[in-house]
Design an enzyme around this catalytic site. Structure first.
Site, PDB file in Angstrom:
ATOM      1  N   ARG A  10       0.863  -1.174   0.000  1.00  0.00           N
ATOM      2  CA  ARG A  10       0.000   0.000   0.000  1.00  0.00           C
ATOM      3  C   ARG A  10       0.909   1.236   0.000  1.00  0.00           C
ATOM      4  O   ARG A  10       2.063   1.168   0.445  1.00  0.00           O
ATOM      5  CB  ARG A  10      -0.887   0.036   1.245  1.00  0.00           C
ATOM      6  CG  ARG A  10      -1.785  -1.176   1.428  1.00  0.00           C
ATOM      7  CD  ARG A  10      -2.576  -1.046   2.732  1.00  0.00           C
ATOM      8  NE  ARG A  10      -3.494  -2.151   2.960  1.00  0.00           N
ATOM      9  CZ  ARG A  10      -3.217  -3.252   3.644  1.00  0.00           C
ATOM     10  NH1 ARG A  10      -2.009  -3.374   4.210  1.00  0.00           N
ATOM     11  NH2 ARG A  10      -4.103  -4.205   3.798  1.00  0.00           N
ATOM     12  N   LYS A  68      -1.590  -2.276   7.665  1.00  0.00           N
ATOM     13  CA  LYS A  68      -2.818  -1.717   8.242  1.00  0.00           C
ATOM     14  C   LYS A  68      -3.240  -2.534   9.455  1.00  0.00           C
ATOM     15  O   LYS A  68      -3.120  -3.756   9.466  1.00  0.00           O
ATOM     16  CB  LYS A  68      -3.930  -1.734   7.181  1.00  0.00           C
ATOM     17  CG  LYS A  68      -5.227  -1.077   7.635  1.00  0.00           C
ATOM     18  CD  LYS A  68      -6.304  -1.259   6.582  1.00  0.00           C
ATOM     19  CE  LYS A  68      -6.000  -0.500   5.304  1.00  0.00           C
ATOM     20  NZ  LYS A  68      -7.144  -0.590   4.347  1.00  0.00           N
ATOM     21  N   HIS A  97      -2.289   2.150  -6.429  1.00  0.00           N
ATOM     22  CA  HIS A  97      -2.910   0.993  -5.773  1.00  0.00           C
ATOM     23  C   HIS A  97      -3.176  -0.133  -6.774  1.00  0.00           C
ATOM     24  O   HIS A  97      -3.312  -1.294  -6.385  1.00  0.00           O
ATOM     25  CB  HIS A  97      -4.203   1.415  -5.080  1.00  0.00           C
ATOM     26  CG  HIS A  97      -4.459   0.669  -3.809  1.00  0.00           C
ATOM     27  ND1 HIS A  97      -3.555   0.608  -2.763  1.00  0.00           N
ATOM     28  CD2 HIS A  97      -5.522  -0.086  -3.411  1.00  0.00           C
ATOM     29  CE1 HIS A  97      -4.050  -0.124  -1.778  1.00  0.00           C
ATOM     30  NE2 HIS A  97      -5.240  -0.562  -2.153  1.00  0.00           N
ATOM     31  N   ARG A 127      -0.650  -2.858  -6.541  1.00  0.00           N
ATOM     32  CA  ARG A 127      -0.909  -3.838  -5.466  1.00  0.00           C
ATOM     33  C   ARG A 127      -1.950  -4.857  -5.930  1.00  0.00           C
ATOM     34  O   ARG A 127      -1.780  -6.068  -5.713  1.00  0.00           O
ATOM     35  CB  ARG A 127      -1.380  -3.110  -4.218  1.00  0.00           C
ATOM     36  CG  ARG A 127      -1.849  -4.017  -3.069  1.00  0.00           C
ATOM     37  CD  ARG A 127      -2.144  -3.171  -1.833  1.00  0.00           C
ATOM     38  NE  ARG A 127      -2.982  -3.861  -0.864  1.00  0.00           N
ATOM     39  CZ  ARG A 127      -2.513  -4.678   0.091  1.00  0.00           C
ATOM     40  NH1 ARG A 127      -1.232  -4.920   0.171  1.00  0.00           N
ATOM     41  NH2 ARG A 127      -3.336  -5.242   0.954  1.00  0.00           N
ATOM     42  N   HIS A 129      -3.757  -9.074   4.566  1.00  0.00           N
ATOM     43  CA  HIS A 129      -5.186  -9.015   4.847  1.00  0.00           C
ATOM     44  C   HIS A 129      -5.500  -9.735   6.154  1.00  0.00           C
ATOM     45  O   HIS A 129      -5.062 -10.878   6.355  1.00  0.00           O
ATOM     46  CB  HIS A 129      -5.998  -9.666   3.714  1.00  0.00           C
ATOM     47  CG  HIS A 129      -6.076  -8.838   2.480  1.00  0.00           C
ATOM     48  ND1 HIS A 129      -6.396  -9.356   1.243  1.00  0.00           N
ATOM     49  CD2 HIS A 129      -5.878  -7.501   2.284  1.00  0.00           C
ATOM     50  CE1 HIS A 129      -6.406  -8.392   0.351  1.00  0.00           C
ATOM     51  NE2 HIS A 129      -6.092  -7.262   0.959  1.00  0.00           N
ATOM     52  N   TYR A 188     -10.374 -11.196  -5.116  1.00  0.00           N
ATOM     53  CA  TYR A 188      -9.525 -11.389  -6.290  1.00  0.00           C
ATOM     54  C   TYR A 188      -9.938 -12.628  -7.067  1.00  0.00           C
ATOM     55  O   TYR A 188      -9.813 -12.674  -8.289  1.00  0.00           O
ATOM     56  CB  TYR A 188      -8.054 -11.494  -5.875  1.00  0.00           C
ATOM     57  CG  TYR A 188      -7.490 -10.189  -5.371  1.00  0.00           C
ATOM     58  CD1 TYR A 188      -7.109  -9.184  -6.263  1.00  0.00           C
ATOM     59  CD2 TYR A 188      -7.335  -9.951  -4.010  1.00  0.00           C
ATOM     60  CE1 TYR A 188      -6.596  -7.984  -5.799  1.00  0.00           C
ATOM     61  CE2 TYR A 188      -6.818  -8.760  -3.536  1.00  0.00           C
ATOM     62  CZ  TYR A 188      -6.448  -7.778  -4.435  1.00  0.00           C
ATOM     63  OH  TYR A 188      -5.947  -6.591  -3.972  1.00  0.00           O
TER      64      TYR A 188
END
Length: 225
Positions: A72, A96, A166, A169, A192, A201
């Site tokens: 990111r 994150k 982005h 990514r 994630h 995805y």
């Protein structure tokens, strides 16, 4: 509102359902936009480092690293020099939600990162020798999200490719899945917390498959003969 007024009409609290005249909003599919490997390569190759321009070397290295590790922007600009384990070719990432992960760095990204650290970063630092941020701006300061996005948009416009930072990514993840990577590994590489986010995805790949079917298979096309 549709459900509420339908209920009121069903129990005869109202005679007519006024929401029947209203169109439901269209909900966009939660698919991540990615681009092909050739398009990624076109963008990266357009950054001409043969001029030895320190900013171009930096840009080529950082965008290659984003694609190589699925970063990111927030993760990229927060990287410290110590985050890169050169000997092991591993990148320590603070993601994150304070999720930490290690990502392998590909051969091309490794070479570009080495070039940047040896030739470009010392020139960009100027007097900011105590700045340990991996990627720095032209005055030696920490990069901002806006600056990174603006630089990438310039390269995309020059190539005629519609993409954002982005997108690199998302392309990283899509290309891994196309190559046969399992979902759990992709989840770990992306950082994630919930695998359901990674599963999107898979849905994107399924839609690509259906699109190929509709385009090329006779059963998916109208027979004009």
């Amino acid at each position: 509102l549709h459900s509420f007024f339908s209920y009121l009409a069903e129990i005869s609290y109202i005679q007519e359902n006024p929401t029947l005249l209203l169109d439901s909003p269209k909900v966009q599919d939660s698919y991540f936009k990615s681009v092909s490997y050739d398009e990624v390569d076109t963008i990266l190759q357009s950054i001409d480092i043969s001029t030895q321009d320190p900013l171009l070397i930096r840009d080529r290295a950082l965008f290659e690293l984003i694609y190589s590790c699925g970063l990111r922007i927030s993760e990229l600009i927060s990287l410290q020099v110590s985050a890169y384990k050169e000997k092991e070719r591993l990148l320590f990432i603070q993601g994150k939600g304070d999720i930490q992960r290690l990502s392998p760095v590909g051969e091309v990204a490794h070479e570009l990162l080495t070039l940047y650290l040896e030739k470009s970063r010392p020139l960009l630092l100027h007097n900011h020798i105590h700045n340990h941020t991996l990627f720095v701006g032209r005055r030696g300061n920490k990069l901002t999200r806006q600056a990174v996005s603006k630089r990438f948009a310039t390269y995309c416009d020059a190539c005629g490719v519609q993409a954002s930072v982005h997108t690199l990514r998302h392309s990283f993840a899509s290309h891994l899945i196309r190559g046969g990577a399992d979902l759990r590994s992709v989840q770990e590489l992306l950082g994630h917390k919930d695998i359901r986010t990674t599963q999107i995805y898979i849905h994107s790949q399924t839609e690509d498959m259906y699109q190929q079917y509709r385009t090329y298979h006779p059963d998916g096309q109208k027979d004009d003969v």
